[in-house]
Design an enzyme around this catalytic site. Structure first.
Site, PDB file in Angstrom:
ATOM      1  N   SER A 702       0.754  -1.073  -0.208  1.00 27.30           N
ATOM      2  CA  SER A 702       0.127   0.062  -0.004  1.00 27.30           C
ATOM      3  C   SER A 702       0.830   1.480   0.002  1.00 27.30           C
ATOM      4  O   SER A 702       0.425   2.435  -0.174  1.00 27.30           O
ATOM      5  CB  SER A 702      -0.949   0.047   1.398  1.00 27.30           C
ATOM      6  OG  SER A 702      -0.034   0.156   2.209  1.00 27.30           O
ATOM      7  N   LYS A 745      -6.591   4.112   8.503  1.00 30.87           N
ATOM      8  CA  LYS A 745      -5.408   4.917   7.691  1.00 30.87           C
ATOM      9  C   LYS A 745      -6.034   6.178   7.884  1.00 30.87           C
ATOM     10  O   LYS A 745      -5.298   7.341   8.083  1.00 30.87           O
ATOM     11  CB  LYS A 745      -5.142   4.335   6.485  1.00 30.87           C
ATOM     12  CG  LYS A 745      -4.443   3.172   6.244  1.00 30.87           C
ATOM     13  CD  LYS A 745      -4.198   2.569   4.908  1.00 30.87           C
ATOM     14  CE  LYS A 745      -3.626   1.366   4.659  1.00 30.87           C
ATOM     15  NZ  LYS A 745      -3.342   0.716   3.284  1.00 30.87           N
TER      16      LYS A 745
END
Length: 817
Positions: A702, A745
């Protein structure tokens, strides 16, 4: 016993027939004596060539035994001196010359060679090492011995071997005839030593003893030791057999005595403890097969003496049977409004979890025989997973049992031991059911992601039956050996990460993810739960100590960085202790904790939000990461220096993250013209990519878009847009793929003060789980291609495939951004 096929005088091989050097085979855990025929397994390719060349020639080879390996990997003969001949340093110096009699090629490519040993020799050094080792040899002869003393020792050895053959079942009886027929003392010692199960060191010591008398003398001590061990073993076996025979005899006599009493019309009064067991078993509401097994054990107990070792084993077993709650259940409280009020009273937020619990209660209200669910609360530490189980039990009116699985490695912890083992007990599942006193408690399996496995079994495999609603109605503990119904138990598992849970076990559970809390949620939790609890724990009245809203916010933002509230409660406790000291020293006026007071209680600020400072220069981008403890931000830094186009990666990066960096560099070089770059930008410079916090391992795909933004920013000299963070996996073709952990996140970005976030287009749906307070006043950019990332982060417009080239004004626009 192997008697060999050679004559006793075959050792006198003419020295003129032997070359001064022979091919060398080193043996592992095998010492070969002269006049014996032994199988030698050849597996290495160079030894295959050695055997083939020997068979084509005089069929002679040299055999040496390798030194045993110690635990640290060095040979037992001492530390290696790093001489020019390491092969001989790893083997004993004296071995035997052997003649290859027969070869057998095996299906796995190895060779079994039947080798007849003929002479002792001493290795004098290597003649060659390739293609296989060839060793210089020095022939050794048996030294003459005193015939009178040697004859006496020969008779002693034969007598000892006769006794050994009688006691040992592994030596055939015809070995007596072979040993009696041997007259040569040296050959007798070699034959006996070669057929005894001795340590390698002892066998080699006998092989290196050239004096026949000394060889026989050493062998008599060894045989005396072996005979003593065998006689002791036979005595133990005889005692055990006598004990068993005595127990069987007693049992048969008791049976006969009972039959005689029945014939005479006499009845033996049952012992009080047996009568008590019988009454409890008759009143026990258990399945028929359970009562049948229990009465069978009771009958065995009735015919057994109280002094028998098995008496107390059976008595303990019956205690477990009569004390387990086979039919005892607590009545569920199916008042949904009350249950919802209890859940809201104990926990703030967690809407998804509370809704699932209320749905279960609704189903139970409509169908009371519905199987219990297997829920798994998955989330970072400190979000209230364990305490949530207690609230569920209180809301349902059930008893609560918590069982920690962290570090469990023994399968018997789940299934128990068979009762025949000394000190055997049921597994912890049955133990906790007995402790709960009902067959329908709320059973929390804490830290299910930290179960291990070793030689004692795999506990996670044993949990498959426990956590399967289709089969846990007949869970069989090895100790009880009868099924117990676990279908009414409400199992709740907790963990921090799914990756370490086996897929078969994960498939049996309904995963409910509990993400971290937002700032607003933490403020509400602190105000409603944590502050009152800590004030009460430290003997403070709420009217005496108050926390200003801005003070709580300061603790959350400047002194903690976590997804849960565990550290937040610790910091509030630190403040409460400081206040308690002031009141204990005589203060009487109420006090309000403000942001300016925090440094006096908690010390200097611990958490800093330096996104703006870190991205002031080109080559730095802000990424978003997921960890088992919640979301976090990470910075990707890139720089370059004169070099040859190498890529340097540091910061404890995993393999996947390293591959993402390599893919970024390949993509940028492929589209160099669109970015206004030339081959000189790559060939004459080395690019170094570093992710700070180098002591923390990092991995995953990611961070791909963050690495892309950092590298393009470095090469073009354009700074990444202020207050921007990003996440997403990249491909060589320029696509941005979906990633997980979006809510965590985003919450980490919010806590760090990030105003704009780049997410993959396929993560748009994941924003539904993010609270509105976290999305407020923030801009989300959803991208499908890497060129969109470059445009948003740097203001550089890359033309679509087939376009006319780079926009010449894009770099200026990027600097303004």
């Amino acid at each position: 016993m192997k008697d060999g096929t050679a004559s006793q005088t075959n050792e006198h091989l003419n020295e003129e027939e032997l070359p001064d050097a022979l091919p060398l085979i080193t043996l592992s855990n095998q010492v070969v004596f002269p006049m014996s025929v032994v199988p030698v397994r050849v597996t290495q390719k160079r030894d295959h060539q050695l055997v083939d060349d020997a068979v084509m020639g005089d069929r002679l080879v040299a055999l040496l035994t390798r030194l045993p390996e110690t635990r640290d990997g060095s040979s037992s003969g001492g530390e290696s001196s790093q001489e020019e001949r390491p092969l001989l340093e790893r083997a004993y110096g004296i071995g035997v010359i052997g003649r290859i009699l027969q070869l057998q090629h095996l299906p796995d490519g190895s060779i079994n060679a039947a080798v007849q040993a003929v002479r002792r020799f001493r290795a004098k050094g290597l003649k060659q090492e390739d293609p296989y080792p060839v060793v210089h040899i020095e022939l050794l002869k048996d030294l003459p011995a005193d015939n009178g003393k040697t004859a006496a020792l020969t008779g002693t050895v034969k007598t000892q071997m006769d006794r050994l053959i009688t006691l040992s079942p592994n030596i055939p009886d015809n070995a007596r005839n072979i040993i009696e027929s041997i007259e040569n003392a040296g050959f007798l010692a070699d034959l006996v030593a070669g057929n005894l199960d001795l340590p390698i060191e002892e066998k080699q010591e006998i092989l290196e003893t050239l004096n026949q008398h000394e060889r026989l003398k050493r062998l008599t001590y060894i045989l005396a030791r072996e005979l003593e061990m065998l006689e002791l073993t036979h005595k133990i076996q005889s005692d055990v057999k006598s004990s068993i025979d005595k127990g069987q005899r007693e049992y048969f006599l008791r049976q006969q005595l009972q039959a005689i009493r029945e014939e005479l019309g006499e009845t033996e009064e049952e012992r009080p403890e047996l009568r008590e067991y019988r009454e409890k078993l008759e009143a026990l509401q258990a399945p028929p097969e359970v009562k049948k097994e229990a009465f069978r054990e009771l009958e065995r107990l009735a015919h057994m003496s109280e002094a028998a070792a098995e008496y107390h084993i059976i008595a303990t077993y019956l205690d477990w049977i009569v004390e387990l709650p086979w039919s005892e259940s607590t009545e569920d409280v199916l008042d949904l409004p009350r249950a919802e009020a209890v859940l809201n009273e104990d926990h703030y937020g967690l809407t998804k979890v509370k809704r699932r619990i209320l749905e279960y209660l609704a189903v139970r209200k409509l169908k009371d025989d519905a199987a219990g669910p297997i829920l798994c609360f998955m989330g970072p530490p400190g979000v209230g997973k364990t305490s949530l189980g207690q609230s569920i039990a209180r809301a349902m009116g059930r008893r609560f049992i918590r069982m920690s699985l962290g570090g469990m490695r023994d399968e018997a912890e789940i299934r128990g031991h068979r009762k025949t083992y000394v000190g055997a007990l049921p597994g912890r599942i049955i133990q906790n059911i007995r402790k709960a006193g009902s067959n329908n408690p709320v059973f929390m399996l804490d830290e299910i992601d930290k179960v291990g496995s070793d030689f004692r079994g795999d506990p996670s495999s044993a949990l498959l039956e426990v956590l399967d609603p289709a089969q846990n109605d007949s869970f069989t503990d090895l100790y009880l050996n009868v099924p117990f119904d676990l279908s009414k138990v409400m199992f709740i598992a907790t963990g921090n990460m799914l990756d370490t849970i086996p897929w078969a076990l994960r498939d049996r559970m309904e995963i409910i993810e509990i993400p971290g809390y937002t700032l607003a949620e933490k403020m509400e939790i602190a105000k409603t739960y944590l502050v009152p609890r800590q004030l009460q724990a430290h003997g403070l009245k709420r009217s005496k100590v108050k926390f200003h809203k801005s003070a709580l916010k300061g603790i959350i933002e400047n002194h903690t960085r976590e997804a849960g509230v565990r550290n937040l409660e610790r910091e509030i406790a630190n403040v409460a202790r400081g206040c308690a000291r002031l009141f204990a020293e005589g203060r009487t006026e109420p006090m309000t904790i403000k942001p300016a007071d925090l440094a006096g209680y908690l010390g200097p600020q611990k958490v800093f939000h330096d996104v703006a400072e870190r991205t002031k220069v080109p080559g730095v981008a802000t990424g978003l990461a997921w960890t088992p403890t919640g979301g976090d931000i990470l910075f990707v830094e890139a720089t370059r220096m004169p070099g040859k186009g190498n890529l340097v990666l540091t910061g404890q990066l995993g393999e996947v993250m390293k591959e993402s960096a390599q893919a970024v560099l390949s993509y940028v070089r492929t589209h160099a013209a669109e970015l206004g770059l030339t081959e000189t930008d790559f060939n004459t410079y080395d690019i170094h990519i570093h992710v700070p916090a180098g002591a923390v391992p990092k991995d995953g795909p990611s961070a791909g878009v963050a690495i892309l933004a950092a590298v393009v920013s470095l090469l073009t000299g354009v700074r990444v847009r202020h207050g921007l963070a990003m996440t997403g996996e990249i491909t060589l073709r320029g696509l941005v793929l979906q990633v997980g952990g979006v809510k965590e996140k985003v919450l980490a970005a919010v806590q760090a003060g990030v105003k704009e976030i780049i997410l993959p287009e396929r993560c748009r749906k994941d924003l539904d789980e993010v609270p509105e307070s976290a999305k407020k006043k923030r801009t989300f950019h959803f991208v499908q291609e890497m060129r969109e990332v470059v445009a948003i982060a740097l203001g550089i417009e890359m033309p679509a495939p087939g376009g006319s080239g780079r926009n010449p004004a894009s770099k200026t626009a990027g600097k303004r951004a």
